[in-house]
Design a protein around this motif. Structure first.
Motif, PDB file in Angstrom:
ATOM      1  N   TYR A 112       0.835  -1.202   0.000  1.00  0.00           N
ATOM      2  CA  TYR A 112       0.000   0.000   0.000  1.00  0.00           C
ATOM      3  C   TYR A 112       0.873   1.257   0.000  1.00  0.00           C
ATOM      4  O   TYR A 112       0.639   2.199  -0.764  1.00  0.00           O
ATOM      5  CB  TYR A 112      -0.934  -0.003   1.204  1.00  0.00           C
ATOM      6  N   ASP A 113       1.891   1.287   0.880  1.00  0.00           N
ATOM      7  CA  ASP A 113       2.783   2.450   0.945  1.00  0.00           C
ATOM      8  C   ASP A 113       3.444   2.709  -0.407  1.00  0.00           C
ATOM      9  O   ASP A 113       3.565   3.862  -0.840  1.00  0.00           O
ATOM     10  CB  ASP A 113       3.862   2.235   2.010  1.00  0.00           C
ATOM     11  N   LYS A 114       3.873   1.644  -1.060  1.00  0.00           N
ATOM     12  CA  LYS A 114       4.514   1.814  -2.374  1.00  0.00           C
ATOM     13  C   LYS A 114       3.571   2.497  -3.357  1.00  0.00           C
ATOM     14  O   LYS A 114       3.955   3.437  -4.069  1.00  0.00           O
ATOM     15  CB  LYS A 114       4.939   0.452  -2.912  1.00  0.00           C
ATOM     16  N   THR A 115       2.351   2.028  -3.390  1.00  0.00           N
ATOM     17  CA  THR A 115       1.385   2.598  -4.334  1.00  0.00           C
ATOM     18  C   THR A 115       1.094   4.060  -4.024  1.00  0.00           C
ATOM     19  O   THR A 115       1.043   4.909  -4.923  1.00  0.00           O
ATOM     20  CB  THR A 115       0.089   1.774  -4.310  1.00  0.00           C
ATOM     21  N   MET A 116       0.914   4.382  -2.746  1.00  0.00           N
ATOM     22  CA  MET A 116       0.590   5.762  -2.397  1.00  0.00           C
ATOM     23  C   MET A 116       1.754   6.701  -2.681  1.00  0.00           C
ATOM     24  O   MET A 116       1.539   7.877  -3.003  1.00  0.00           O
ATOM     25  CB  MET A 116       0.177   5.854  -0.930  1.00  0.00           C
ATOM     26  N   ARG A 117       2.978   6.210  -2.588  1.00  0.00           N
ATOM     27  CA  ARG A 117       4.108   7.054  -2.966  1.00  0.00           C
ATOM     28  C   ARG A 117       4.025   7.418  -4.447  1.00  0.00           C
ATOM     29  O   ARG A 117       4.388   8.516  -4.862  1.00  0.00           O
ATOM     30  CB  ARG A 117       5.427   6.332  -2.678  1.00  0.00           C
TER      31      ARG A 117
END
Length: 821
Positions: A112-117
């Motif tokens: 999730y963090d990767k996508t939001m970055r």
């Protein structure tokens, strides 16, 4: 004395030991108490009175707006700071650096963090924050200062369990949280991507059969008075022959962040009827925003009062002003318009200029940036570098969701324009101060890029509905399928806002409703076309039917509407299933009994009956079987998980020879009858295995359940301390009481993941006595009296008093606080 010594030792040990932190908190909790007290808050110019009602909701009275904003921040920080921190981390892609790698909805915190970055919400929020008008900035900074004053005074137990110090709240964080909510209510790009996946793997012609680019059937919120015009093409002629490309199978990979299941992804219901349809003779407004069920709730209740402002309602933690509620003259609810504000763009790499894509309008290099995602592992922070590419059209979906793009797939950019966010907080304040439906509509028009619809009424008897935000104008394409990026023809020509968007005031029939359905017909010319894709019209139709069925409404009829679990989807699809199942020839005795229950079903998806369980298990097995040979496994899961895959799946059942029913992997040509019969028998077998052979004892609620779970609730040692009780639920994805589930979730496909986090009813004849409830409680502190004290009323479909007169609040169960400079 021995007990005091023990408690001191426990408190001392808790500073370095997570388990002892929990023990210490349970033995000697330091959650904020609702009691009469005076507290100093740095920065206040004058004292602020806070009255906490029986539900722990703060009623704030200040002598100026700056003190009110500071006090609002203080009270939100007092009860919800850890949640506010998690919200800004969700926005910025920084969740895993505090909680490590854990499951998150259908993915993990790291993915999730990767996508939001890749979406870079933090960057967009910071850029807009620099442009905020001075007066609005001062109020946001006062709010942030109030949050931090509470953060210093009450350290949430979660940080002690983690052994971490919290970070100060910044004024720009409120914009990031606001933008996260803006982003979460946009859906069309997911449908575009699903169609793109079908086209990549099966070609455009088959894609059109599997996932048509046509507007959903059913009612529109605003009737059009103009002649309907043909819609522009869905698939650009420049893409002819582009699909299917020769693709290599995607390599197996870890679960990724399913954008369809973004943790606060939203829908909603809102409706109003005129005074001619109520017992009081004045309009009545109802609202129930549908978001993910977090613990604590994603909604904060508050009452804000200062010269020029007196408003009560709910907001998102981290946003100072009321989003849905009422003041002395106007009441309103909010829903997602489902405006089409994002386009996917197929890029064509320039063979003559490596590192560029073709573009008629401007130079368009492929740029690269690296993001460092930090993942907590005990006391360490592990670092993972993620690469993101972008073109002049936007970030590449190939990097945001790499598991969906096999080698050889074309580059797909994401065109997303967010402007004017710096004026959003000021516009929200002006909405809270509005004095009439007309005045509210003017304020809403000033809200930028928020893509919501506001259903409103005033004490003078007027009702209305207004969408906010800016919507791209697309003269040459429909907005339902990716467009070629190399030609100027498919760029946005303008942006529509204000009076160009569909709106209505005082319709003749006295009923206005919106439930994420189409606002108006996409072919109408009296307003700008704002979307073609939207939610199915089931909720909207049911609300309108119920609103018109009762001659004179009151609280009882509205409360019944909010709790309605009737399934129009089942009523529409079941006749076609029935054609396939026939009389049950060749079925087992249990299967024939199950078929008999479905045949007599009223289509009310009650938790304590078997019918919805039989129907939806059959539905899911049939849809999964139909689509599995059309797409690779990751794409199947994405298709099923994105919110409106059911728009097209519902239609498949109407055609017994639809191409989707035939399994490419067998020499036979399968039909709907083959797939539905097999799906039904599999559903019955599963129910027998899970719930026994007695069909009458089967319960939908055993499959379809809800449990409010804290961010740490997956840890067994914390389960009983931080989570609330599990309940069986009725309804479905598109009943009025929306109980959304993820068909792509293999282990718990019917677990409730989203629904009404807030319900309210306001009769404009008596604004001092509205009604409301949230899905947990006012407090974010586990063990607090208000951590989940509204949950039981919420699950029963009940409401609690929404008192607007502070003197009346003081005559009941309450606590009085004085915030002083």
């Amino acid at each position: 004395m021995r007990r005091v010594v023990l408690l001191v030792m426990v408190a001392w040990c808790s500073a370095g030991c997570a388990v002892m932190s929990l023990v210490g908190y349970k033995v000697l909790p330091n959650a904020p108490k609702d009691r009469d007290e005076s507290l100093q808050v740095p920065g206040l110019k004058e004292p602020v009175s806070v009255t906490l009602d029986a539900q722990g909701v703060p009623h704030l009275e200040a002598k100026n707006l700056a003190d009110l904003a500071r006090a609002a921040g203080f009270m939100q920080g007092r009860q919800r700071f850890f949640q506010m921190d998690m919200m800004r981390r969700l926005a910025k892609g920084r969740v895993s650096e505090i909680v490590g790698e854990q499951p998150l909805v259908s993915s993990t915190t790291v993915e999730y963090d990767k996508t939001m970055r890749g979406w870079d919400i933090e960057g967009r929020a910071l850029a807009d924050f620099e442009k905020i008008p001075a007066a609005d900035r001062a109020l946001l900074e006062a709010f942030a200062d109030g949050v931090n004053a509470a953060r210093v005074k009450w350290q949430p137990v979660e940080y002690r369990l983690l052994g971490l110090e919290s970070e100060p709240w910044k004024a720009s964080d409120s914009l990031a949280v606001g933008l996260l909510n803006v982003w979460s209510v946009t859906h069309n790009y997911q449908q575009e991507l699903a169609r793109f996946l079908f086209a990549m793997h099966q070609g455009v012609e088959r894609m059109e059969a599997l996932y048509p680019n046509e507007p959903v059937r059913g009612g529109r919120s605003i009737a059009s008075t103009s002649a309907l015009q043909p819609l522009p093409p869905a698939v650009a002629e420049e893409l002819a022959g582009f699909f299917p490309v020769k693709l290599q199978p995607a390599a197996p990979s870890a679960p990724s962040a399913w954008l369809s299941m973004m943790p606060i992804e939203g829908a909603s219901n809102a409706w109003v009827v005129s005074g001619a349809r109520t017992k009081s003779g004045k309009p009545m407004v109802a609202n129930d925003p549908h978001l993910a069920h977090f613990l604590p709730s994603l909604m904060v209740q508050q009452h804000l009062k200062a010269p020029g402002l007196d408003v009560i309602g709910v907001t998102v933690p981290g946003v100072p002003w009321v989003l849905s509620g009422h003041n002395a003259k106007v009441a309103w609810g909010m829903t997602s318009t489902m405006s089409d504000v994002i386009d996917l763009v197929v890029e064509q790499e320039d063979a003559a200029r490596p590192g560029f894509v073709k573009n008629e309008s401007r130079e368009c290099p492929i740029t690269t940036r690296n993001e460092l995602v930090r993942v907590r592992d005990g006391g360490e922070l592990l670092e993972r570098t993620v690469r993101f590419r972008a073109t002049c059209n936007g970030p590449l979906m190939n990097d945001l969701l790499p598991h969906l793009f096999p080698p050889g797939a074309p580059l797909l950019a994401l065109r997303w324009r967010v402007t004017g966010l710096e004026t959003a907080m000021g516009a929200l304040l002006r909405m809270d101060q509005s004095t009439s439906v007309e005045d509210f509509g003017v304020a809403v028009a000033q809200l930028p890029s928020t893509w919501n619809t506001w259903t409103v009424a005033d004490v003078d008897g007027h009702i209305g509905q207004f969408p906010s935000g800016q919507v791209p104008v697309r003269p040459n394409h429909r907005g339902t399928f990716p467009v070629p990026g190399w030609t100027k023809k498919y760029e946005w020509s303008d942006f529509a806002e204000g009076s160009k968007l569909p709106h209505v005031v005082d319709p003749a029939d006295g009923v206005i409703a919106h439930a994420n359905n189409l606002m108006t017909d996409p072919g109408a010319t009296d307003f700008t076309r704002i979307h073609v894709d939207a939610a199915p019209a089931f909720r909207h139709q049911r609300i309108v039917d119920l609103a018109k069925a009762t001659p004179k409404h009151d609280l009882g009829s509205y409360r019944a509407m909010l709790a309605d679990t009737f399934s129009l989807r089942a009523a529409q699809v079941w006749p076609f299933m029935k054609q396939s199942l026939g009389a049950g020839d060749g079925f087992s005795e249990v299967a024939r009994a199950a078929l008999g229950r479905l045949g007599a079903w009223s289509f009310d998806a009650k938790a304590d009956g078997p019918e919805a369980a039989i129907f939806f298990l059959t539905y899911r097995h049939a849809v999964v079987a139909a689509v599995t040979d059309e797409l690779p496994a990751p794409a199947v899961k994405f298709f099923l998980g994105q919110r409106y895959s059911t728009n097209t799946a519902d239609l498949w059942f109407e055609d017994e020879k639809h191409v989707v029913w035939d399994d490419h992997q067998t020499p036979a040509v399968e039909t709907r009858d083959d797939v539905v019969r097999a799906a039904f028998n599999r559903a019955v077998a599963e129910l027998v295995e899970q719930q026994g052979p007695d069909v009458n004892a089967w319960r939908w609620g055993k499959l379809h359940w809800h449990r409010p779970t804290h961010a740490f609730g997956g840890k067994a040692v914390l389960d009983g301390t931080v989570n609330l009780a599990r309940i069986e639920t009725g309804g479905e994805m598109d009943s009025v009481w929306k109980t959304h589930f993820d068909l792509g979730n293999e282990s718990n496909p019917f677990k409730v993941v989203a629904g009404p986090v807030y319900r309210s009813v306001v009769d404009l004849a008596d604004v001092a006595h509205g009604w409301w409830v949230i899905d947990t409680g006012a407090s974010g502190w586990p063990g607090s009296a208000h951590y989940g004290d509204q949950y039981e009323a919420w699950q029963r479909g009940e409401l609690v008093p929404m008192l607007f007169d502070v003197d009346e609040v003081r005559r009941g169960v309450h606590a009085s606080m004085s915030l002083t400079p």
